[in-house]
Scaffold this motif. Structure first.
Motif, PDB file in Angstrom:
ATOM      1  N   PHE A  45       1.423   2.669   5.602  1.00 41.09           N
ATOM      2  CA  PHE A  45       2.767   3.187   5.795  1.00 41.09           C
ATOM      3  C   PHE A  45       3.595   2.184   6.604  1.00 41.09           C
ATOM      4  CE2 PHE A  45       1.155   7.857   5.639  1.00 41.09           C
ATOM      5  CZ  PHE A  45       1.048   7.770   4.268  1.00 41.09           C
ATOM      6  N   GLY A  46       4.906   2.294   6.488  1.00 39.97           N
ATOM      7  CA  GLY A  46       5.809   1.442   7.256  1.00 39.97           C
ATOM      8  C   GLY A  46       6.367   0.298   6.441  1.00 39.97           C
ATOM      9  N   ASP A  47       7.038  -0.623   7.120  1.00 37.38           N
ATOM     10  CA  ASP A  47       7.645  -1.793   6.483  1.00 37.38           C
ATOM     11  C   ASP A  47       6.585  -2.874   6.340  1.00 37.38           C
ATOM     12  OD1 ASP A  47      10.089  -0.447   6.572  1.00 37.38           O
ATOM     13  OD2 ASP A  47      10.605  -1.286   8.516  1.00 37.38           O
ATOM     14  N   VAL A  48       5.984  -2.965   5.168  1.00 38.98           N
ATOM     15  CA  VAL A  48       4.888  -3.907   4.932  1.00 38.98           C
ATOM     16  C   VAL A  48       5.446  -5.218   4.387  1.00 38.98           C
ATOM     17  CG1 VAL A  48       2.703  -4.288   3.739  1.00 38.98           C
ATOM     18  CG2 VAL A  48       3.322  -1.984   4.504  1.00 38.98           C
ATOM     19  N   ARG A  49       5.141  -6.312   5.060  1.00 45.61           N
ATOM     20  CA  ARG A  49       5.694  -7.619   4.698  1.00 45.61           C
ATOM     21  C   ARG A  49       4.656  -8.561   4.111  1.00 45.61           C
ATOM     22  NH1 ARG A  49      10.483  -9.087   7.033  1.00 45.61           N
ATOM     23  NH2 ARG A  49       9.764 -11.241   7.206  1.00 45.61           N
ATOM     24  N   VAL A  50       3.383  -8.179   4.142  1.00 48.75           N
ATOM     25  CA  VAL A  50       2.327  -9.055   3.630  1.00 48.75           C
ATOM     26  C   VAL A  50       1.498  -8.290   2.614  1.00 48.75           C
ATOM     27  CG1 VAL A  50       2.217 -10.416   5.745  1.00 48.75           C
ATOM     28  CG2 VAL A  50       0.747  -8.406   5.497  1.00 48.75           C
ATOM     29  N   VAL A  51       0.805  -9.026   1.760  1.00 49.15           N
ATOM     30  CA  VAL A  51      -0.072  -8.420   0.760  1.00 49.15           C
ATOM     31  C   VAL A  51      -1.418  -8.138   1.418  1.00 49.15           C
ATOM     32  CG1 VAL A  51      -1.201  -8.746  -1.467  1.00 49.15           C
ATOM     33  CG2 VAL A  51       1.099  -9.656  -1.088  1.00 49.15           C
ATOM     34  N   PRO A  52      -1.918  -6.904   1.341  1.00 46.76           N
ATOM     35  CA  PRO A  52      -3.183  -6.567   2.001  1.00 46.76           C
ATOM     36  C   PRO A  52      -4.378  -7.201   1.297  1.00 46.76           C
ATOM     37  CG  PRO A  52      -2.383  -4.710   0.715  1.00 46.76           C
ATOM     38  CD  PRO A  52      -1.290  -5.730   0.687  1.00 46.76           C
ATOM     39  N   PRO A  53      -5.498  -7.341   2.016  1.00 40.13           N
ATOM     40  CA  PRO A  53      -6.689  -7.968   1.418  1.00 40.13           C
ATOM     41  C   PRO A  53      -7.377  -7.100   0.376  1.00 40.13           C
ATOM     42  CG  PRO A  53      -7.156  -7.202   3.643  1.00 40.13           C
ATOM     43  CD  PRO A  53      -5.684  -7.049   3.446  1.00 40.13           C
ATOM     44  N   VAL A  54      -7.156  -5.776   0.416  1.00 42.72           N
ATOM     45  CA  VAL A  54      -7.730  -4.868  -0.583  1.00 42.72           C
ATOM     46  C   VAL A  54      -6.590  -4.080  -1.220  1.00 42.72           C
ATOM     47  CG1 VAL A  54      -9.942  -4.658   0.588  1.00 42.72           C
ATOM     48  CG2 VAL A  54      -8.111  -3.054   1.148  1.00 42.72           C
ATOM     49  N   PRO A  55      -6.741  -3.644  -2.475  1.00 43.19           N
ATOM     50  CA  PRO A  55      -5.680  -2.879  -3.132  1.00 43.19           C
ATOM     51  C   PRO A  55      -5.273  -1.659  -2.303  1.00 43.19           C
ATOM     52  CG  PRO A  55      -7.316  -3.543  -4.738  1.00 43.19           C
ATOM     53  CD  PRO A  55      -7.875  -3.902  -3.398  1.00 43.19           C
ATOM     54  N   SER A  56      -3.980  -1.558  -1.997  1.00 39.84           N
ATOM     55  CA  SER A  56      -3.487  -0.516  -1.107  1.00 39.84           C
ATOM     56  C   SER A  56      -2.181   0.061  -1.629  1.00 39.84           C
ATOM     57  CB  SER A  56      -3.257  -1.079   0.306  1.00 39.84           C
ATOM     58  OG  SER A  56      -4.433  -1.673   0.831  1.00 39.84           O
ATOM     59  N   ILE A  57      -1.953   1.337  -1.322  1.00 38.72           N
ATOM     60  CA  ILE A  57      -0.702   2.001  -1.670  1.00 38.72           C
ATOM     61  C   ILE A  57       0.281   1.780  -0.534  1.00 38.72           C
ATOM     62  CG2 ILE A  57       0.366   4.170  -2.336  1.00 38.72           C
ATOM     63  CD1 ILE A  57      -1.814   3.264  -4.266  1.00 38.72           C
ATOM     64  N   LEU A  58       1.489   1.322  -0.860  1.00 35.64           N
ATOM     65  CA  LEU A  58       2.476   1.039   0.173  1.00 35.64           C
ATOM     66  C   LEU A  58       3.891   1.150  -0.391  1.00 35.64           C
ATOM     67  CD1 LEU A  58       2.832  -1.886  -1.104  1.00 35.64           C
ATOM     68  CD2 LEU A  58       1.298  -2.675   0.665  1.00 35.64           C
ATOM     69  N   LYS A  59       4.869   0.987   0.481  1.00 32.60           N
ATOM     70  CA  LYS A  59       6.274   1.113   0.084  1.00 32.60           C
ATOM     71  C   LYS A  59       6.859  -0.220  -0.375  1.00 32.60           C
ATOM     72  CE  LYS A  59       9.526   0.419   2.891  1.00 32.60           C
ATOM     73  NZ  LYS A  59      10.378   0.365   4.081  1.00 32.60           N
ATOM     74  N   SER A  60       6.499  -1.309   0.285  1.00 37.30           N
ATOM     75  CA  SER A  60       7.186  -2.586   0.046  1.00 37.30           C
ATOM     76  C   SER A  60       6.184  -3.723  -0.024  1.00 37.30           C
ATOM     77  CB  SER A  60       8.202  -2.855   1.160  1.00 37.30           C
ATOM     78  OG  SER A  60       7.574  -2.819   2.438  1.00 37.30           O
ATOM     79  N   ARG A  61       6.597  -4.798  -0.693  1.00 42.53           N
ATOM     80  CA  ARG A  61       5.752  -5.973  -0.818  1.00 42.53           C
ATOM     81  C   ARG A  61       6.622  -7.204  -1.024  1.00 42.53           C
ATOM     82  NH1 ARG A  61       3.444  -4.420  -6.878  1.00 42.53           N
ATOM     83  NH2 ARG A  61       5.352  -4.929  -8.046  1.00 42.53           N
ATOM     84  N   PRO A  62       6.085  -8.400  -0.746  1.00 34.47           N
ATOM     85  CA  PRO A  62       6.820  -9.628  -1.067  1.00 34.47           C
ATOM     86  C   PRO A  62       6.958  -9.765  -2.576  1.00 34.47           C
ATOM     87  CG  PRO A  62       4.986 -10.058   0.449  1.00 34.47           C
ATOM     88  CD  PRO A  62       4.798  -8.675  -0.071  1.00 34.47           C
ATOM     89  N   ILE A  63       8.070 -10.321  -3.024  1.00 31.88           N
ATOM     90  CA  ILE A  63       8.286 -10.527  -4.453  1.00 31.88           C
ATOM     91  C   ILE A  63       7.497 -11.731  -4.955  1.00 31.88           C
ATOM     92  CG2 ILE A  63      10.023 -11.161  -6.189  1.00 31.88           C
ATOM     93  CD1 ILE A  63      12.038  -9.493  -4.621  1.00 31.88           C
ATOM     94  N   ALA A  64       7.481 -12.794  -4.186  1.00 34.27           N
ATOM     95  CA  ALA A  64       6.854 -14.044  -4.623  1.00 34.27           C
ATOM     96  C   ALA A  64       5.338 -13.991  -4.462  1.00 34.27           C
ATOM     97  CB  ALA A  64       7.423 -15.214  -3.832  1.00 34.27           C
ATOM     98  N   GLY A  65       4.656 -14.785  -5.282  1.00 35.49           N
ATOM     99  CA  GLY A  65       3.221 -14.953  -5.151  1.00 35.49           C
ATOM    100  C   GLY A  65       2.423 -13.830  -5.797  1.00 35.49           C
ATOM    101  N   ASP A  66       1.125 -13.848  -5.554  1.00 36.67           N
ATOM    102  CA  ASP A  66       0.216 -12.842  -6.098  1.00 36.67           C
ATOM    103  C   ASP A  66       0.286 -11.594  -5.217  1.00 36.67           C
ATOM    104  OD1 ASP A  66      -1.781 -11.300  -7.133  1.00 36.67           O
ATOM    105  OD2 ASP A  66      -3.411 -12.722  -6.765  1.00 36.67           O
ATOM    106  N   ASN A  67       0.965 -10.569  -5.694  1.00 36.53           N
ATOM    107  CA  ASN A  67       1.114  -9.352  -4.893  1.00 36.53           C
ATOM    108  C   ASN A  67       0.409  -8.146  -5.527  1.00 36.53           C
ATOM    109  OD1 ASN A  67       2.771  -8.717  -7.053  1.00 36.53           O
ATOM    110  ND2 ASN A  67       4.686  -8.815  -5.882  1.00 36.53           N
ATOM    111  N   ALA A  68      -0.595  -8.407  -6.368  1.00 35.34           N
ATOM    112  CA  ALA A  68      -1.250  -7.331  -7.116  1.00 35.34           C
ATOM    113  C   ALA A  68      -1.930  -6.313  -6.212  1.00 35.34           C
ATOM    114  CB  ALA A  68      -2.267  -7.918  -8.096  1.00 35.34           C
ATOM    115  N   ASN A  69      -2.415  -6.731  -5.039  1.00 39.31           N
ATOM    116  CA  ASN A  69      -3.064  -5.778  -4.137  1.00 39.31           C
ATOM    117  C   ASN A  69      -2.073  -4.804  -3.502  1.00 39.31           C
ATOM    118  OD1 ASN A  69      -5.671  -6.595  -4.552  1.00 39.31           O
ATOM    119  ND2 ASN A  69      -5.887  -7.714  -2.633  1.00 39.31           N
TER     120      ASN A  69
END
Length: 352
Positions: free
Chosen positions: A112-136
């Motif tokens: 939960f919250g303002d997430v600015r990085v891609v987590p190491p394991v697949p996670s449910i979240l509100k926001s993610r970076p657009i660039a790069g591999d953001n599949a997790n």
């Protein structure tokens, strides 16, 4: 009625409307949270079957929100559906709105919250970076009371003030850079109502209705995405912003400069020229506004929102090895040929 009294009246009405919406939001979700969970789980199969009737456009958004393609194991900090952390209650209620349709023992990683990085394991979240591999980073529409308010705007672009407006907190480098660039410009009403800000940058608070009286509204990212982007793009004002770097359920990565919004240079040195151009060519501004409003329409559809959200979670649970997939639904998710990419001015083109 004087202009000042009129402004005060509209601000009071806007505040009352927001308070009423907040009360309704919490009351509705509190009732849902105490309802027997079995009532929701019995509906899941039918809801998923109706969801896949949306066809290729639904599949396109599903693929965008949940980019996972291989199996995985939930992390050591995963929680169960029935044990979602309570903190940040809007996130909790928005998450539970969809996850309550699934078995309470299923495990998943949630951030939960303002997430600015891609987590190491697949996670449910509100926001993610657009660039790069953001599949997790698997996106759901969380904290939508704050981010997905898109009130109707009845004032035409031509009847608005030919100036630029911005209000917000100065807690990010891009916002501070913007204020330094526009300070002292006569055509730009920009500032922050924060009493902690430097005095030269302080301006009175303006409601959404007050800001929409300007022809040009600037959208600037904060901790992650810009909160005001959705209501600007659904208005009759022109959205100006640098290229976004974070995205949410709104698919900010699909937005095209010059199509959905007017792009600004990172140092905002082109702001005056952009405004002058659209003052000379208002028909170009109105075309962008119309395209932006068309982009916003699918996000107003609550049934569609639920359908895609359930498919996002279903795909997550199947790939994590916790749900045995239904053949028809899984074929829709994995085997159907991907839809041809939509033209920039059409995305997202989803109908229920």
């Amino acid at each position: 009625m004087s202009r000042e009294m009129g402004l005060s009246h509209r601000l009071t009405v806007a505040n009352l409307d927001r308070t009423a919406r907040r009360v309704f939001y919490y009351a509705r979700n509190a009732v849902r949270d105490i309802a027997p969970k079995s009532l929701f789980r019995r509906q899941l199969d039918g809801l998923l079957e109706r969801a896949i009737e949306g066809g290729a456009p639904v599949r396109e958004r599903l693929d965008y929100y949940n980019k996972l393609t291989t199996s995985f194991t939930p992390g050591s900090e995963a929680v169960t559906v029935d044990n979602v952390p309570w903190r940040r209650s809007r996130y909790y209620y928005d998450f539970k709105e969809y996850v309550r349709f699934f078995d309470p023992g299923l495990r998943l990683d949630v951030k939960f919250g303002d997430v600015r990085v891609v987590p190491p394991v697949p996670s449910i979240l509100k926001s993610r970076p657009i660039a790069g591999d953001n599949a997790n980073s698997v996106v759901l529409n969380l904290n939508k009371f704050r981010h997905f308010h898109m009130p109707a705007d009845s004032v035409p672009f031509s009847d608005k003030m030919p100036k630029v407006v911005w209000r917000g907190g100065l807690y990010s480098p891009i916002r501070k850079r913007f204020m330094q660039a526009v300070h002292g410009l006569d055509f730009c009403d920009a500032g922050t109502p924060s009493p902690k800000a430097e005095e030269q940058y302080r301006k009175p608070y303006l409601s959404i209705d007050q800001q929409r009286r300007y022809r040009y509204i600037v959208s600037l990212e904060g901790n992650d995405v810009a909160t005001n982007l959705k209501w600007i793009m659904s208005s009759n004002s022109l959205c100006l912003m640098p290229e976004p770097t974070f995205e949410t359920w709104f698919c900010e990565g699909w937005l095209k400069p010059g199509v959905h919004y007017v792009p600004l240079a990172p140092d905002f040195s082109d702001l005056a020229d952009k405004v002058a151009h659209y003052e000379r060519h208002p028909q170009e501004a109105e075309k962008i506004i119309a395209t932006a409003k068309a982009y916003c329409r699918p996000f107003r559809d609550q049934q569609l929102d639920r359908s895609i959200s359930l498919l996002v979670l279903y795909k997550y649970f199947v790939l994590s090895g916790q749900v045995e997939p239904d053949d028809e639904i899984w074929r829709f998710i994995t085997d159907r040929p991907r839809a041809a990419p939509a033209r920039a001015e059409e995305r997202p083109r989803v109908s229920p």
